[in-house]
Write a protein that holds these residues in place. Structure first.
Motif, PDB file in Angstrom:
ATOM      1  N   LEU A  17       0.829  -1.202   0.000  1.00 38.71           N
ATOM      2  CA  LEU A  17       0.000   0.000   0.000  1.00 38.71           C
ATOM      3  C   LEU A  17       0.868   1.258   0.000  1.00 38.71           C
ATOM      4  O   LEU A  17       0.555   2.236  -0.688  1.00 38.71           O
ATOM      5  N   LEU A  18       1.963   1.236   0.765  1.00 36.98           N
ATOM      6  CA  LEU A  18       2.870   2.380   0.782  1.00 36.98           C
ATOM      7  C   LEU A  18       3.487   2.608  -0.596  1.00 36.98           C
ATOM      8  O   LEU A  18       3.563   3.745  -1.081  1.00 36.98           O
ATOM      9  N   ILE A  19       3.939   1.535  -1.221  1.00 29.54           N
ATOM     10  CA  ILE A  19       4.536   1.655  -2.558  1.00 29.54           C
ATOM     11  C   ILE A  19       3.497   2.167  -3.552  1.00 29.54           C
ATOM     12  O   ILE A  19       3.777   3.041  -4.385  1.00 29.54           O
ATOM     13  N   GLY A  20       2.279   1.627  -3.456  1.00 31.52           N
ATOM     14  CA  GLY A  20       1.212   2.093  -4.338  1.00 31.52           C
ATOM     15  C   GLY A  20       0.892   3.563  -4.132  1.00 31.52           C
ATOM     16  O   GLY A  20       0.606   4.292  -5.090  1.00 31.52           O
ATOM     17  N   THR A  21       0.962   4.021  -2.871  1.00 31.28           N
ATOM     18  CA  THR A  21       0.713   5.430  -2.569  1.00 31.28           C
ATOM     19  C   THR A  21       1.776   6.317  -3.200  1.00 31.28           C
ATOM     20  O   THR A  21       1.470   7.387  -3.740  1.00 31.28           O
ATOM     21  N   VAL A  22       3.031   5.869  -3.130  1.00 36.48           N
ATOM     22  CA  VAL A  22       4.123   6.629  -3.750  1.00 36.48           C
ATOM     23  C   VAL A  22       3.920   6.721  -5.259  1.00 36.48           C
ATOM     24  O   VAL A  22       4.064   7.795  -5.862  1.00 36.48           O
ATOM     25  N   LEU A  24       1.142   6.488  -6.906  1.00 31.27           N
ATOM     26  CA  LEU A  24       0.003   7.372  -7.161  1.00 31.27           C
ATOM     27  C   LEU A  24       0.411   8.838  -7.069  1.00 31.27           C
ATOM     28  O   LEU A  24       0.008   9.661  -7.910  1.00 31.27           O
ATOM     29  N   ALA A  25       1.227   9.165  -6.068  1.00 36.05           N
ATOM     30  CA  ALA A  25       1.669  10.552  -5.913  1.00 36.05           C
ATOM     31  C   ALA A  25       2.571  10.982  -7.061  1.00 36.05           C
ATOM     32  O   ALA A  25       2.530  12.143  -7.490  1.00 36.05           O
ATOM     33  N   LEU A  26       3.393  10.067  -7.562  1.00 35.45           N
ATOM     34  CA  LEU A  26       4.282  10.395  -8.684  1.00 35.45           C
ATOM     35  C   LEU A  26       3.499  10.585  -9.973  1.00 35.45           C
ATOM     36  O   LEU A  26       3.812  11.464 -10.788  1.00 35.45           O
ATOM     37  N   LEU A  27       2.464   9.753 -10.173  1.00 35.72           N
ATOM     38  CA  LEU A  27       1.681   9.825 -11.404  1.00 35.72           C
ATOM     39  C   LEU A  27       0.587  10.889 -11.330  1.00 35.72           C
ATOM     40  O   LEU A  27       0.326  11.584 -12.315  1.00 35.72           O
ATOM     41  N   LEU A  28      -0.050  10.992 -10.172  1.00 35.25           N
ATOM     42  CA  LEU A  28      -1.161  11.942 -10.000  1.00 35.25           C
ATOM     43  C   LEU A  28      -0.948  12.765  -8.722  1.00 35.25           C
ATOM     44  O   LEU A  28      -1.681  12.602  -7.728  1.00 35.25           O
ATOM     45  N   PRO A  29       0.037  13.649  -8.737  1.00 32.12           N
ATOM     46  CA  PRO A  29       0.269  14.467  -7.541  1.00 32.12           C
ATOM     47  C   PRO A  29      -0.862  15.472  -7.339  1.00 32.12           C
ATOM     48  O   PRO A  29      -1.530  15.886  -8.292  1.00 32.12           O
ATOM     49  N   ALA A  30      -1.082  15.833  -6.106  1.00 30.05           N
ATOM     50  CA  ALA A  30      -2.100  16.835  -5.788  1.00 30.05           C
ATOM     51  C   ALA A  30      -1.560  18.214  -6.136  1.00 30.05           C
ATOM     52  O   ALA A  30      -0.540  18.654  -5.606  1.00 30.05           O
ATOM     53  N   ARG A  31      -2.259  18.904  -7.047  1.00 32.11           N
ATOM     54  CA  ARG A  31      -1.824  20.225  -7.491  1.00 32.11           C
ATOM     55  C   ARG A  31      -2.921  21.257  -7.214  1.00 32.11           C
ATOM     56  O   ARG A  31      -4.100  20.921  -7.185  1.00 32.11           O
ATOM     57  N   GLY A  32      -2.505  22.497  -7.052  1.00 32.13           N
ATOM     58  CA  GLY A  32      -3.473  23.574  -6.894  1.00 32.13           C
ATOM     59  C   GLY A  32      -4.406  23.351  -5.735  1.00 32.13           C
ATOM     60  O   GLY A  32      -3.993  23.113  -4.600  1.00 32.13           O
ATOM     61  N   ALA A  33      -5.717  23.402  -6.031  1.00 30.94           N
ATOM     62  CA  ALA A  33      -6.725  23.221  -4.986  1.00 30.94           C
ATOM     63  C   ALA A  33      -6.644  21.825  -4.383  1.00 30.94           C
ATOM     64  O   ALA A  33      -6.882  21.648  -3.181  1.00 30.94           O
ATOM     65  N   ALA A  34      -6.301  20.829  -5.206  1.00 31.16           N
ATOM     66  CA  ALA A  34      -6.192  19.456  -4.703  1.00 31.16           C
ATOM     67  C   ALA A  34      -5.082  19.328  -3.664  1.00 31.16           C
ATOM     68  O   ALA A  34      -5.199  18.535  -2.723  1.00 31.16           O
ATOM     69  N   GLN A  35      -4.024  20.096  -3.837  1.00 27.71           N
ATOM     70  CA  GLN A  35      -2.934  20.064  -2.856  1.00 27.71           C
ATOM     71  C   GLN A  35      -3.419  20.573  -1.500  1.00 27.71           C
ATOM     72  O   GLN A  35      -3.090  20.003  -0.456  1.00 27.71           O
ATOM     73  N   ALA A 215       3.448  14.186   1.068  1.00 28.43           N
ATOM     74  CA  ALA A 215       4.878  14.510   1.003  1.00 28.43           C
ATOM     75  C   ALA A 215       5.424  14.315  -0.406  1.00 28.43           C
ATOM     76  O   ALA A 215       6.135  15.179  -0.943  1.00 28.43           O
ATOM     77  N   PHE A 216       5.099  13.189  -1.027  1.00 24.51           N
ATOM     78  CA  PHE A 216       5.592  12.939  -2.375  1.00 24.51           C
ATOM     79  C   PHE A 216       4.951  13.893  -3.374  1.00 24.51           C
ATOM     80  O   PHE A 216       5.611  14.353  -4.315  1.00 24.51           O
ATOM     81  N   SER A 217       3.681  14.192  -3.198  1.00 24.34           N
ATOM     82  CA  SER A 217       3.021  15.139  -4.095  1.00 24.34           C
ATOM     83  C   SER A 217       3.684  16.502  -4.034  1.00 24.34           C
ATOM     84  O   SER A 217       3.943  17.134  -5.064  1.00 24.34           O
ATOM     85  N   ALA A 218       3.969  16.957  -2.812  1.00 26.67           N
ATOM     86  CA  ALA A 218       4.624  18.261  -2.663  1.00 26.67           C
ATOM     87  C   ALA A 218       5.980  18.277  -3.336  1.00 26.67           C
ATOM     88  O   ALA A 218       6.368  19.267  -3.967  1.00 26.67           O
ATOM     89  N   GLY A 219       6.700  17.169  -3.241  1.00 25.25           N
ATOM     90  CA  GLY A 219       8.008  17.088  -3.893  1.00 25.25           C
ATOM     91  C   GLY A 219       7.913  17.116  -5.408  1.00 25.25           C
ATOM     92  O   GLY A 219       8.703  17.767  -6.087  1.00 25.25           O
ATOM     93  N   VAL A 220       6.905  16.422  -5.940  1.00 22.35           N
ATOM     94  CA  VAL A 220       6.715  16.394  -7.399  1.00 22.35           C
ATOM     95  C   VAL A 220       6.332  17.782  -7.913  1.00 22.35           C
ATOM     96  O   VAL A 220       6.874  18.273  -8.908  1.00 22.35           O
ATOM     97  N   VAL A 221       5.383  18.423  -7.230  1.00 18.15           N
ATOM     98  CA  VAL A 221       4.911  19.741  -7.666  1.00 18.15           C
ATOM     99  C   VAL A 221       6.030  20.774  -7.598  1.00 18.15           C
ATOM    100  O   VAL A 221       6.172  21.625  -8.486  1.00 18.15           O
TER     101      VAL A 221
END
Length: 324
Positions: A17-22, A24-35, A215-221
């Motif tokens: 689940l942790l790997i899948g979460t990573v 997901l964050a790499l492919l679909l990071p939370a941006r803008g309002a989603a962040q 955390a991963f989403s913030a790094g990607v963005v």
């Protein structure tokens, strides 16, 4: 069938689940309002988690955790003595191999306080001393507001200094206030929560997954993951893993040598081996004004992900021990 297959090959479903979460964050990071929504979800999950802890723990258990001075002293020594010494060694070792700002970042992450939410969540998953972990992690963060800038000014005098009082507000609003609310309502809901331990278990694991995704989403963005060359990335990854392994080994050995129970050992290992990205990144923007802050916090972001994966695996191993 899937559960049997995973058990046959000794694969931890939660690690998947942790790997899948990573991913997901790499492919679909939370941006803008989603962040903003993702950050709010993390805040709410952390608040719910500590509300449940407050409703579940008796006041006597909390005071026993505070009074456990041997445990608290060992955790603080690991956080603010052992880690800084390791950081200095790595700083001088890595200085010839990676950019200077990254070497600073490797030392800086060693000067930070422990995490709060994940330290306590992993202690709970591993069936450790949760009240002691709650006290250790909270005290570490409160002291870190003062000690981290002092250590940075002492060991990295060219970086400047200062700190944000917002860290104290975050601890009070996200952790202490929900915990106290749970304590106040414990008389009426404590028994029900103790009979439904699955609720706390879901909150433990779910909050970790939310932290990883955010955390991963913030790094990607922010583009921080593309700021390292491949050799630099490998060096930072290896050094971070080595530091974490050394601290876990030392805290485990000391816990057993000093006669701590397994429950206390779990709290010491998880609280004494982690570093807080939530505190570290806001502090870095002030402590390292004028520097390449993105590069400086890169080691911290990598270390944060490593500690989550390692401690998730370690917590599951502890949890498999026989019930007392």
């Amino acid at each position: 069938m899937l559960r049997s297959l995973l058990a046959r090959f000794s694969i931890d479903p939660y690690l998947l689940l942790l790997i899948g979460t990573v991913i997901l964050a790499l492919l679909l990071p939370a941006r803008g309002a989603a962040q903003g929504i993702a950050e709010m979800a993390v805040t709410l999950a952390v608040g719910l988690l500590f509300f449940l802890y407050g409703a579940r723990l008796s006041a006597s258990a909390v005071w026993a955790g505070i009074a456990h001075w041997r445990l608290q002293s060992l955790v603080l020594a690991s956080t603010f003595v052992l880690f800084p010494l390791l950081g200095l060694a790595v700083y001088f070792l890595a200085g010839a191999w990676v950019p200077h700002d990254i070497a600073i970042g490797l030392l800086y992450l060693c000067l930070l306080p422990s995490t709060v939410q994940s330290s306590i969540a992993f202690t709970s998953i591993a069936r450790g001393n949760v009240p002691a972990a709650l006290c250790s992690a909270s005290v570490s963060n409160l002291l870190g507001v003062v000690l981290t800038p002092i250590l940075v000014a002492w060991l990295l005098p060219a970086s400047g200094g200062g700190f944000s009082m917002g860290a104290i507000e975050d601890i009070a609003l996200q952790i202490l206030l929900p915990f106290l609310a749970g304590q106040a309502l414990r008389r009426w809901i404590g028994g029900w929560i103790l009979r439904h331990r699955t609720l706390t278990s879901i909150a433990d694991r779910g909050s970790i997954l939310l932290v990883v995704y955010a955390a991963f989403s913030a790094g990607v963005v922010a583009g921080v993951w593309s700021s390292l060359s491949v050799p630099d990335f490998v060096i930072v990854l290896l050094l971070s893993t080595l530091m974490l392994a050394i601290v876990i080994a030392i805290t485990t050995a000391l816990s057993r040598a000093l006669g701590f129970s397994t429950e206390d050992e779990i709290a010491i290992v998880f609280c004494g081996s982690k570093k807080s990205m939530a505190s570290g990144i806001p502090m870095a923007t002030i402590l390292f004004a004028g520097h390449a802050v993105g590069l400086i916090v890169l080691p911290l972001m990598l270390f944060h992900q490593i500690q989550l994966f390692v401690c998730a695996t370690l917590a599951r191993r502890y949890a498999k021990r026989p019930q007392a």
